[in-house]
Design an enzyme around this catalytic site. Structure first.
Site, PDB file in Angstrom:
ATOM      1  N   MET A  17       1.394  -1.209   0.237  1.00  0.00           N
ATOM      2  CA  MET A  17      -0.070  -0.338  -0.313  1.00  0.00           C
ATOM      3  C   MET A  17       0.993   1.324  -0.347  1.00  0.00           C
ATOM      4  O   MET A  17       1.854   1.339   0.918  1.00  0.00           O
ATOM      5  CB  MET A  17      -0.992  -0.516   1.737  1.00  0.00           C
ATOM      6  CG  MET A  17      -0.864   1.606   1.429  1.00  0.00           C
ATOM      7  SD  MET A  17      -2.850   1.128   3.348  1.00  0.00           S
ATOM      8  CE  MET A  17      -1.416   1.475   4.166  1.00  0.00           C
ATOM      9  N   ASN A  18       0.411   2.380  -0.678  1.00  0.00           N
ATOM     10  CA  ASN A  18       1.295   3.783  -0.397  1.00  0.00           C
ATOM     11  C   ASN A  18      -0.095   4.488  -1.149  1.00  0.00           C
ATOM     12  O   ASN A  18      -0.407   4.637   0.278  1.00  0.00           O
ATOM     13  CB  ASN A  18       2.265   3.697  -2.069  1.00  0.00           C
ATOM     14  CG  ASN A  18       1.978   3.662  -3.349  1.00  0.00           C
ATOM     15  OD1 ASN A  18       1.739   2.302  -3.884  1.00  0.00           O
ATOM     16  ND2 ASN A  18       1.815   4.962  -4.032  1.00  0.00           N
ATOM     17  N   ASP A  19       0.264   5.577  -1.760  1.00  0.00           N
ATOM     18  CA  ASP A  19      -0.150   6.933  -1.266  1.00  0.00           C
ATOM     19  C   ASP A  19      -2.542   7.040  -1.168  1.00  0.00           C
ATOM     20  O   ASP A  19      -2.727   5.820  -1.478  1.00  0.00           O
ATOM     21  CB  ASP A  19      -0.828   7.130  -2.751  1.00  0.00           C
ATOM     22  CG  ASP A  19       0.844   7.852  -3.063  1.00  0.00           C
ATOM     23  OD1 ASP A  19       1.929   7.321  -2.592  1.00  0.00           O
ATOM     24  OD2 ASP A  19       0.164   8.488  -4.331  1.00  0.00           O
ATOM     25  N   GLN A  35      -3.622   2.947  -3.041  1.00  0.00           N
ATOM     26  CA  GLN A  35      -2.115   2.778  -3.573  1.00  0.00           C
ATOM     27  C   GLN A  35      -2.163   1.351  -3.380  1.00  0.00           C
ATOM     28  O   GLN A  35      -2.085   1.394  -3.117  1.00  0.00           O
ATOM     29  CB  GLN A  35      -1.475   3.439  -3.944  1.00  0.00           C
ATOM     30  CG  GLN A  35      -1.169   5.009  -4.533  1.00  0.00           C
ATOM     31  CD  GLN A  35      -2.169   4.019  -6.554  1.00  0.00           C
ATOM     32  OE1 GLN A  35      -1.344   4.376  -7.270  1.00  0.00           O
ATOM     33  NE2 GLN A  35      -3.472   4.083  -6.264  1.00  0.00           N
ATOM     34  N   SER A  76      -3.834   7.434  -8.960  1.00  0.00           N
ATOM     35  CA  SER A  76      -3.884   8.400  -7.018  1.00  0.00           C
ATOM     36  C   SER A  76      -4.604   9.502  -7.778  1.00  0.00           C
ATOM     37  O   SER A  76      -4.535   9.301  -9.564  1.00  0.00           O
ATOM     38  CB  SER A  76      -2.898   9.084  -6.414  1.00  0.00           C
ATOM     39  OG  SER A  76      -1.984   8.169  -5.690  1.00  0.00           O
ATOM     40  N   ASP A 143      -2.260  12.257 -10.492  1.00  0.00           N
ATOM     41  CA  ASP A 143      -2.383  13.019  -8.976  1.00  0.00           C
ATOM     42  C   ASP A 143      -3.735  13.895  -9.028  1.00  0.00           C
ATOM     43  O   ASP A 143      -3.841  14.890  -8.448  1.00  0.00           O
ATOM     44  CB  ASP A 143      -1.793  13.178  -8.234  1.00  0.00           C
ATOM     45  CG  ASP A 143      -0.067  12.223  -8.638  1.00  0.00           C
ATOM     46  OD1 ASP A 143      -0.921  11.059  -8.600  1.00  0.00           O
ATOM     47  OD2 ASP A 143       0.559  12.295  -8.249  1.00  0.00           O
TER      48      ASP A 143
END
Length: 502
Positions: A17-19, A35, A76, A143
């Protein structure tokens, strides 16, 4: 899926997992999209994971919301409630949620913006048939953060996105979330060493005064953050529905230009730690409840952090943070207040002196809050040893607070060892609020106008407070465990004794 039991920070049960993406409060529930790699604990196959919460504290993880395809990964973006059904994507039974996200072409690398709609509260999504809705012919256009603007010029949707490699924020407007018209751009200014990502733009009243409203522009940058690697700068200014105009414009720079440490310190940063990135705010909430969540990691080492072999995962979110603007020393700055679970006292000390040869010790629960109010002599350094993993130091000579995670860095990835610091705005009583998880700390100083967020190595269960170079007085030192953990903590006989001198 079952609710997460972790009381402090959301992290998925498995995988990468990120943003944070698509933050929205809708029908009384907070939704966190993010994400996510549905296939493993490394970055790839980017899709939108999904969790929701009634209170921003206890999160329930849901199945993947918007998955990658053979052609595109889903980068994103944001979610809005199209109450008036301007998009025409609603039904006779209700208006839609609309997700706006970056379609990242898996073959050619082009990035453009697409949309999808949901009429069941965000649980299932239908991609728009004519995606992408906005294509600049760029490999670094991403984004999108979308919000509803209401001003003298009317009411319409505004998209804030980035040309990442050019270090430019680009703004567009739309009446229907499908057809977009260019408004203006901002940058490159301020920190420009790394690419710009995950912008956000929102209004806040200064000191709560509705007649004095500014707009805050968030820009995440990687690398080139104030503490190294990933970071997020912010700029305070005004927005007239077309153009963002900063109150104090940061220096204009060429993309890739490396600013000096002094120049970086002169900018405004959301967080002075290593592990607060890509933070954005919720839609669907009043401006005076503006709330942010960020990814708690750093691209310098995010992919190298150790994983549990039985349930491999990487990535966590920060605590949700309530934002406001306040005046400090003649400047308007951002204030952050953590939204966290209830706590119960473990140990408290009032008006306790510490100095050479005099220490205080306490237990340190796995998830806890530490409150410090201290007077530190000009030549002294107050030190809190957090289970041998990290040190928090209040340096009376320098007038700063430091977070040093080098003591536990030997077992962490290369480049993890670091010590972050931030100047305190005034002398006298120093007040800190710290939230510790088993692998992280979020430190709020100067009433939340100075913040340091860092991952830390696994730590022990003891807190040791000492001072060097002079004396300090702990007017208050409180250790509190998460209420939901209190009974288990007591049963396991974690050190929850009263503080005592060494």
């Amino acid at each position: 899926m079952t609710p997460r039991t972790c009381s402090l920070h959301f992290r998925p049960h498995r995988n990468w997992m990120n943003d944070p993406n698509g933050l929205i409060r809708h029908d009384g529930r907070y939704h966190l999209f993010f994400q996510y790699n549905p296939h493993g604990a490394s970055h790839g196959f980017m899709s939108w994971g999904h969790a929701s919460s009634p209170d921003l504290i206890d999160w329930e993880e849901h199945p993947v919301a918007i998955g990658y395809t053979e052609d595109d990964e889903i980068f994103s973006g944001s979610v809005v409630f199209d109450d008036a059904n301007t998009s025409g994507l609603g039904t006779s039974e209700g208006s839609p949620l609309v997700a706006i996200f970056t379609l990242a072409d898996r073959a050619g690398g082009r990035q453009a913006q697409g949309i999808a709609s949901s009429t069941d509260g965000g649980m299932t999504w239908i991609p728009f048939g004519a995606n992408p809705v906005l294509d600049r012919g760029s490999d670094h256009f991403r984004d999108p953060k979308v919000f509803r603007y209401r001003g003298e010029g009317g009411e319409y949707w505004v998209m804030v996105a980035v040309e990442a490699a050019e270090r430019r924020v680009v703004l567009y407007r739309s009446d229907d979330l499908i057809n977009w018209e260019f408004l203006s751009d901002y940058g490159p200014r301020g920190a420009t060493e790394g690419v710009w990502e995950c912008p956000d733009l929102f209004p806040l009243a200064v000191d709560g005064n509705p007649d004095d409203v500014r707009w805050v522009l968030l820009i995440s940058i990687n690398p080139g953050g104030i503490a190294g690697g990933s970071g997020t700068q912010y700029v305070v200014g005004r927005f007239d529905g077309e153009r963002f105009i900063p109150d104090d414009a940061p220096a204009q720079r060429a993309p890739g230009a490396i600013a000096s440490r002094v120049e970086l310190a002169g900018l405004d940063w959301l967080d002075h730690g290593r592990d607060c990135y890509a933070g954005v705010t919720f839609s669907g909430m009043p401006d005076d409840e503006r709330t942010l969540i960020a990814w708690m990691s750093n691209w310098d080492y995010a992919g190298e952090l150790a994983v549990d072999e039985e349930a491999p995962s990487r990535g966590a979110m920060t605590l949700a943070r309530r934002l406001s603007l306040v005046r400090r020393q003649g400047r308007i700055v951002l204030r952050q207040q953590p939204i966290a679970p209830p706590t119960e006292p473990v140990a408290t000390s009032i008006d306790a002196p510490v100095g050479p040869g005099a220490q205080l010790r306490s237990g340190l629960p796995a998830r806890c809050r530490i409150e410090v109010a201290a007077e530190v002599a000009p030549g002294a350094c107050l030190r809190l040893d957090l289970g041998g993993s990290a040190l928090v130091e209040v340096d009376g000579a320098r007038g700063e607070v430091r977070l040093d995670r080098r003591p536990g860095s030997a077992q962490m990835p290369a480049g993890f060892a670091s010590a972050e610091s931030v100047d305190l705005s005034a002398s006298g009583l120093v007040q800190l609020e710290m939230w510790l998880d088993h692998d992280s700390i979020e430190l709020f100083a100067d009433d939340g106008t100075r913040v340091i967020t860092d991952l830390i190595a696994p730590r022990g269960s003891s807190l040791i407070v000492s001072a060097e170079g002079g004396d300090a007085v702990l007017r208050r030192l409180s250790v509190e465990t998460i209420s939901a953990d209190a009974r288990e903590t007591q049963q396991q006989a974690v050190a929850v004794t009263s503080m005592s001198g060494a």
